[in-house]
Write an enzyme that holds these catalytic residues in place. Structure first.
Site, mmCIF file in Angstrom:
data_model
loop_
_atom_site.group_PDB
_atom_site.id
_atom_site.type_symbol
_atom_site.label_atom_id
_atom_site.label_comp_id
_atom_site.label_asym_id
_atom_site.label_seq_id
_atom_site.Cartn_x
_atom_site.Cartn_y
_atom_site.Cartn_z
ATOM 1 C CG ASP A 485 14.276 4.877 7.632
ATOM 2 O OD1 ASP A 485 12.993 4.112 7.680
ATOM 3 O OD2 ASP A 485 15.010 4.376 8.417
ATOM 4 C CG HIS A 486 7.436 5.751 4.602
ATOM 5 N ND1 HIS A 486 6.905 6.916 5.106
ATOM 6 C CD2 HIS A 486 6.748 5.383 3.394
ATOM 7 C CE1 HIS A 486 5.977 7.170 4.298
ATOM 8 N NE2 HIS A 486 5.746 6.537 3.492
#
Length: 513
Positions: A485-486
């Site tokens: 999850d950036h």
């Protein structure tokens, strides 16, 4: 008598509906407290429902295959009112007559076996199944051929006195006119004569007497062997031989006809002559598949995914696994490279804590949010089961030794394959591993499990040419794929985490540090 209705309970946190997969009881059965009533499929797994009542099942209120809401009545059970005399109570009622009914623990797999036998519901003095005279007491003659005898028409009665009919010309076996195969003498014949040749039809022999009763198929031994190999019943083949025997050409012709019929039959694709609408199979989306689809869509579009990959020389991991398999400490425990990867992920997450976290949006819908870093590891293992994808997790995996982790992985896999994973086992995961290498896949871009920020895909391990110290040699190579999850995990953090996982697979001795 008191009529009790059992409503579908919430066997997980926030369960709203479930499907009745199969009933384990029927109307009229006697049940005790905690006897399994049915299996239900929730959005998470397959769960057995124990009975909160003791008594007799009066009605199943929901059929199998129907999805219902929590709180819907599913079964009714009657119990004997206090002071009401009952005749010969079943053993289960005696065992539980002093039991106090407490609130049941729904969803548990622990069941209590009743000692009541199946005979509790039988009428007293009733005949046993199979007793009494048989419908057909006529003694059958011994078979003289392995070829099945044509069955007589059921409407023709079996004459009982035809066995003593005197022999006369044209009827040497004493067969009464109009009689069936029961009229043939039952005494075994030591050496029956062969059937008369086609050119001598009037020669009276035993074979001629039963020639219309026993359809012996003529064929040479090589032809019979070919028929056996092809699974062909010789009785189904039209013979064209000079003496009425089945030839090799007859088998070839019959097989070609059979193949043509198979080609015309329905296959997976269906008959092309049918409308396309009739060749579409409709599968309802429910249970685990429905929950998985919803979760994957939410994760894919809510969390901005970024994926990276790394090739790893896992030769020393393979050697380490081989040593563990012959170790006395791991005797009887299944050990695979997945065990080392799981330990590597735990070790690498301790060095890079933000991959073991959750992104939490503000409950009021504002732009404010929080990142919750977990100081414990509930390691999820993606498992493909007959009921769909499940991700049970090992609680507090960071506290387990290598042997304890191996036992936990074995138990998790066994429970998942059996479809017995409980909802609680799939809640609270912090980081997930998916072993796509078990299916022979090199790598992939997995979707993050909702509520987490990282997932690691473990590809297959196989020998490949590898450059080591300037030389090309065969080594055991695998490819790791990670999705992150950036919003939480930047490129630098994801790279360091994957490098640490790869370092353990390349040198498992680092776990001893």
């Amino acid at each position: 008598m008191t009529l009790n209705k059992f409503n579908l309970p919430d066997v997980g946190e926030g369960l709203t509906e479930a499907e009745i997969v199969s009933w384990k009881v029927k109307a009229g059965d006697t049940v005790a407290i905690n006897d399994v009533l049915c299996e239900i499929e929730t959005a998470k797994s397959l769960v057995e429902l124990p009975s909160p009542f003791a008594g007799t099942v009066t009605e199943l209120l929901v059929p199998e295959g129907v999805t219902i809401d929590v709180g819907t009545p599913i079964i009714s059970v009657t119990d004997a009112a206090a002071g009401t005399p009952t005749a010969a109570p079943p053993a289960a009622a005696v065992l539980h007559e002093t039991t106090t009914v407490a609130a049941p623990m729904y969803g548990t797999l622990t069941t209590e076996t009743s000692d009541a036998g199946e005979s509790a519901g039988r009428p007293a003095g009733g005949p046993l199944v199979g007793s009494g005279p048989k419908a057909d007491a006529v003694k059958r003659r011994r078979r003289v051929s392995a070829t099945p005898v044509a069955e007589p028409a059921p409407a023709v009665p079996l004459p009982t006195r035809s066995l003593t009919s005197p022999a006369r010309p044209g009827n040497p076996a004493g067969v009464a006119p109009g009689s069936t195969t029961a009229a043939v003498p039952v005494e075994p014949v030591a050496s029956p004569e062969r059937a008369a040749p086609a050119g001598d039809p009037e020669r009276p022999t035993l074979g001629g007497a039963i020639s219309g009763l026993v359809n012996k198929v003529l064929a040479k031994p090589p032809v019979r062997k070919i028929a056996r190999d092809l699974g062909i019943d010789l009785a189904d083949v039209v013979p064209t031989g000079a003496r009425g025997e089945v030839t090799r050409e007859d088998l070839v012709s019959y097989q070609a006809q059979r193949d043509a019929e198979v080609d015309k039959a329905d296959t997976f694709w269906g008959k092309s002559g049918r409308p396309q609408e009739q060749r579409i199979e409709r599968i309802p989306v429910k249970g685990v598949r429905k929950a998985t689809a919803k979760a994957m869509v939410e994760s894919a579009f809510a969390a901005p995914h970024v994926s990276i990959f790394v090739d790893v020389d896992a030769s020393r991991t393979m050697e380490f696994v081989k040593r563990l398999k012959v170790s006395r400490d791991f005797e009887g425990i299944k050990v695979s490279p997945l065990l080392i990867l799981a330990k590597a992920v735990i070790w690498a997450a301790a060095r890079n804590p933000s991959v073991n976290a959750t992104w939490v949006d503000s409950p009021d819908g504002s732009d404010s949010a929080e990142i919750h870093v977990k100081h414990f590891m509930n390691l999820g293992i993606a498992a493909a089961t007959p009921r769909g994808l499940m991700v049970p997790n090992i609680k507090n995996a960071q506290d387990l030794s290598l042997k304890e982790l191996a036992l936990a992985l074995n138990e998790l896999a066994t429970t998942a394959r059996a479809g017995k994973t409980q909802p609680a086992q799939m809640q609270g995961g912090t980081l997930t591993v998916t072993n796509i290498g078990a299916l022979g896949i090199d790598t992939g871009t997995p979707i993050i499990n909702p509520g987490e920020v990282a997932i690691v895909a473990f590809g297959t391990i196989k020998q490949k040419p590898w450059v080591l110290d300037g030389e090309v040699i065969p080594r055991w190579i695998t490819t790791l794929g990670g999705s992150f999850d950036h919003r939480v995990v930047d490129g630098d953090l994801s790279a360091r985490f994957m490098a640490d996982v790869a370092a353990i697979l390349e040198e498992p001795a680092l776990l001893l540090d």
